[in-house]
Design a protein around this motif. Structure first.
Motif, mmCIF file in Angstrom:
data_model
loop_
_atom_site.group_PDB
_atom_site.id
_atom_site.type_symbol
_atom_site.label_atom_id
_atom_site.label_comp_id
_atom_site.label_asym_id
_atom_site.label_seq_id
_atom_site.Cartn_x
_atom_site.Cartn_y
_atom_site.Cartn_z
ATOM 1 N N LYS A 342 0.845 -1.183 0.000
ATOM 2 C CA LYS A 342 0.000 0.000 0.000
ATOM 3 C C LYS A 342 0.886 1.241 0.000
ATOM 4 O O LYS A 342 2.054 1.195 0.410
ATOM 5 N N ASP A 343 0.319 2.352 -0.433
ATOM 6 C CA ASP A 343 1.135 3.572 -0.527
ATOM 7 C C ASP A 343 1.463 4.175 0.827
ATOM 8 O O ASP A 343 2.169 5.178 0.910
ATOM 9 N N ASP A 344 0.948 3.574 1.910
ATOM 10 C CA ASP A 344 1.299 4.056 3.239
ATOM 11 C C ASP A 344 2.475 3.280 3.840
ATOM 12 O O ASP A 344 2.763 3.381 5.032
ATOM 13 N N LEU A 345 3.155 2.499 2.989
ATOM 14 C CA LEU A 345 4.337 1.767 3.448
ATOM 15 C C LEU A 345 5.350 2.751 4.028
ATOM 16 O O LEU A 345 5.614 3.811 3.436
ATOM 17 N N ASN A 346 5.935 2.418 5.142
ATOM 18 C CA ASN A 346 6.894 3.300 5.796
ATOM 19 C C ASN A 346 8.230 3.264 5.054
ATOM 20 O O ASN A 346 9.014 2.321 5.200
ATOM 21 N N LEU A 347 8.475 4.306 4.254
ATOM 22 C CA LEU A 347 9.717 4.371 3.475
ATOM 23 C C LEU A 347 10.946 4.509 4.382
ATOM 24 O O LEU A 347 12.018 4.027 4.048
ATOM 25 N N LEU A 348 10.772 5.177 5.505
ATOM 26 C CA LEU A 348 11.884 5.338 6.432
ATOM 27 C C LEU A 348 12.347 3.986 6.949
ATOM 28 O O LEU A 348 13.550 3.699 6.997
ATOM 29 N N THR A 349 11.394 3.125 7.311
ATOM 30 C CA THR A 349 11.734 1.775 7.778
ATOM 31 C C THR A 349 12.450 0.998 6.689
ATOM 32 O O THR A 349 13.426 0.280 6.960
ATOM 33 N N MET A 350 12.003 1.155 5.444
ATOM 34 C CA MET A 350 12.624 0.459 4.324
ATOM 35 C C MET A 350 14.081 0.895 4.138
ATOM 36 O O MET A 350 14.967 0.072 3.927
ATOM 37 N N LEU A 351 14.330 2.193 4.239
ATOM 38 C CA LEU A 351 15.690 2.702 4.040
ATOM 39 C C LEU A 351 16.622 2.320 5.188
ATOM 40 O O LEU A 351 17.803 2.048 4.972
ATOM 41 N N MET A 352 16.077 2.302 6.405
ATOM 42 C CA MET A 352 16.920 2.049 7.566
ATOM 43 C C MET A 352 17.177 0.566 7.817
ATOM 44 O O MET A 352 18.061 0.207 8.585
ATOM 45 N N ALA A 353 16.427 -0.312 7.154
ATOM 46 C CA ALA A 353 16.594 -1.753 7.374
ATOM 47 C C ALA A 353 17.962 -2.222 6.901
ATOM 48 O O ALA A 353 18.524 -1.704 5.933
ATOM 49 N N SER A 354 18.512 -3.222 7.575
ATOM 50 C CA SER A 354 19.766 -3.833 7.117
ATOM 51 C C SER A 354 19.522 -4.485 5.772
ATOM 52 O O SER A 354 18.371 -4.733 5.380
ATOM 53 N N GLU A 355 20.578 -4.786 5.053
ATOM 54 C CA GLU A 355 20.429 -5.411 3.741
ATOM 55 C C GLU A 355 19.704 -6.750 3.853
ATOM 56 O O GLU A 355 18.841 -7.080 3.029
ATOM 57 N N GLU A 356 20.048 -7.508 4.880
ATOM 58 C CA GLU A 356 19.414 -8.811 5.085
ATOM 59 C C GLU A 356 17.906 -8.654 5.309
ATOM 60 O O GLU A 356 17.094 -9.369 4.703
ATOM 61 N N LYS A 357 17.514 -7.720 6.172
ATOM 62 C CA LYS A 357 16.097 -7.520 6.452
ATOM 63 C C LYS A 357 15.364 -6.933 5.254
ATOM 64 O O LYS A 357 14.196 -7.254 5.007
ATOM 65 N N PHE A 358 16.045 -6.061 4.509
ATOM 66 C CA PHE A 358 15.406 -5.488 3.330
ATOM 67 C C PHE A 358 15.063 -6.575 2.314
ATOM 68 O O PHE A 358 13.939 -6.626 1.801
ATOM 69 N N LEU A 359 16.030 -7.440 2.027
ATOM 70 C CA LEU A 359 15.783 -8.516 1.063
ATOM 71 C C LEU A 359 14.662 -9.437 1.555
ATOM 72 O O LEU A 359 13.804 -9.857 0.776
#
Length: 387
Positions: A342-359
């Motif tokens: 959804k467009d309310d996804l927290n972009l800040l959380t996405m950017l701050m996540a480690s590479e492992e968690k992002f993937l």
């Protein structure tokens, strides 16, 4: 607080080595000639020696012609005896031809050293200090300028002091390599003492020594003033941020600081906000002016972040635009376009996540699309890193 920042920046034989002006070459070229007779040599004799030396660099050391010509301007000789003896000596002490060639590329005057009087004492010192053969060769190949330093006055006190700080010869070798020819034991010792007296933990001093040794090249009076002013700004000596702030002021001049302040101001940051952000995260002023402009522009104008978010989370300002911010934002756009988030996804959380968690949280969880998403993400990162 601004006054404190301004105060910080208010300080501010047959062989010969040819004398070259400082504007023509590197610092090792400013060594005085061995003999006053060099000054009256005819231009034809100098040209003859340079020609022989140039051929030697090409034929014996594998230099490209341009590099050989440049080196022969600084180190000239008419016969091969001296450079041959140096190379033979180094081979006998475990250096390969490739390592010797690299050594000469970094510091051509090493070819004119006296093997027994100049080279041997340094090798014997490092061996007696406990360096392995591998570490010794690695150190001298990377920093042959060391051969021109006195063992008693410079190498021994510096090596012993660094070794007492690191407690490891391998880390000491790394530090010696980064100090290179700018070994100034007096500044090193005094500046470490200033940090200790200010209450900086040894572990933080060691980290600063390991990752930014040039900070310790700073004149001791200026360094002491920087430490006092950083304390006055409110940084706690017991925290890592304290040494990061010192690194920022010791490696940046007033003009560069002003340029970075102006870059932030263009996006609406006030001077007080910039300084407050610096206190939270000194790295925000240690990235280049170009990166400040590119990252803030992308975060604010492309991703829609409010300036208040950057003030609260200044670590965003030091994230890599090419390796992290832009590729992750593309993944977000792709997920959004395909109705996977959804467009309310927290972009800040996405950017701050480690590479492992992002993937895991943004790519691998979308099973059917995962391979394409990963391919898209990897491709963009590679493309951006190549630009």
């Amino acid at each position: 607080m601004l006054n404190l920042v301004c105060k910080i920046f208010s300080h501010n034989g047959r062989s010969s080595i040819v004398r070259i002006s400082p504007t023509e070459g590197l610092c090792f070229l400013q060594l005085a000639p061995f003999s006053s007779s060099i000054a009256v040599e005819s231009s034809s004799a100098t040209a003859r020696k340079a020609s022989f030396a140039c051929s030697y660099f090409i034929n014996e050391l594998g230099f490209a012609q341009e590099r050989a010509l440049r080196a022969s301007r600084y180190v000239n000789f008419e016969t091969p005896e001296k450079p041959d003896s140096v190379r033979s000596f180094l081979r006998n002490h475990g250096f390969t031809e490739s390592q010797i060639s690299n050594m000469v590329r970094r510091f051509p005057p090493v070819l004119l050293c006296d093997p027994e009087k100049t080279l041997l004492p340094k090798i014997e010192f490092f061996k007696s200090s406990g360096l392995s053969q591998e570490d010794l060769i690695d150190l001298l190949t990377a920093t042959p300028q060391i051969f021109w330093n006195s063992v008693e006055n410079k190498l021994a006190p510096t090596f012993d002091f660094l070794n007492s700080m690191f407690g490891s010869s391998s880390n000491t070798v790394m530090a010696m390599k980064t100090f290179q020819r700018n070994l100034n034991f007096e500044h090193l010792q005094c500046n470490v003492r200033v940090l200790r007296d200010a209450g900086v933990p040894k572990s933080n001093i060691v980290n600063l020594l390991k990752h930014c040794p040039r900070v310790f090249h700073t004149d001791k009076e200026k360094f002491g003033k920087i430490v006092e002013d950083v304390k006055a700004m409110g940084f706690s000596p017991s925290k890592v941020m304290f040494v990061l702030a010192i690194k920022a002021f010791a490696t940046m001049n007033k003009v560069t600081w002003s340029q970075k302040m102006e870059a932030y101001k263009k996006f609406g940051f006030s001077e007080a906000e910039i300084l407050e952000t610096f206190e939270k995260h000194p790295w925000c002023m240690m990235v280049s002016t170009e990166k400040i402009v590119a990252v803030v522009d992308f975060l604010v104008n492309k991703m829609g972040f409010e300036r208040s978010v950057l003030l609260k989370r200044p670590v965003l300002l030091s994230l890599s635009l090419k390796k992290r911010i832009a590729p992750r934002y593309l993944v977000y756009q792709t997920l959004l376009a395909n109705g996977l988030v959804k467009d309310d996804l927290n972009l800040l959380t996405m950017l701050m996540a480690s590479e492992e968690k992002f993937l895991k949280n943004y790519i691998e969880c979308h099973t059917s699309e995962a391979s394409e998403l990963l391919k898209l993400y990897t491709k963009l990162r590679c493309r951006l890193e190549c630009t």
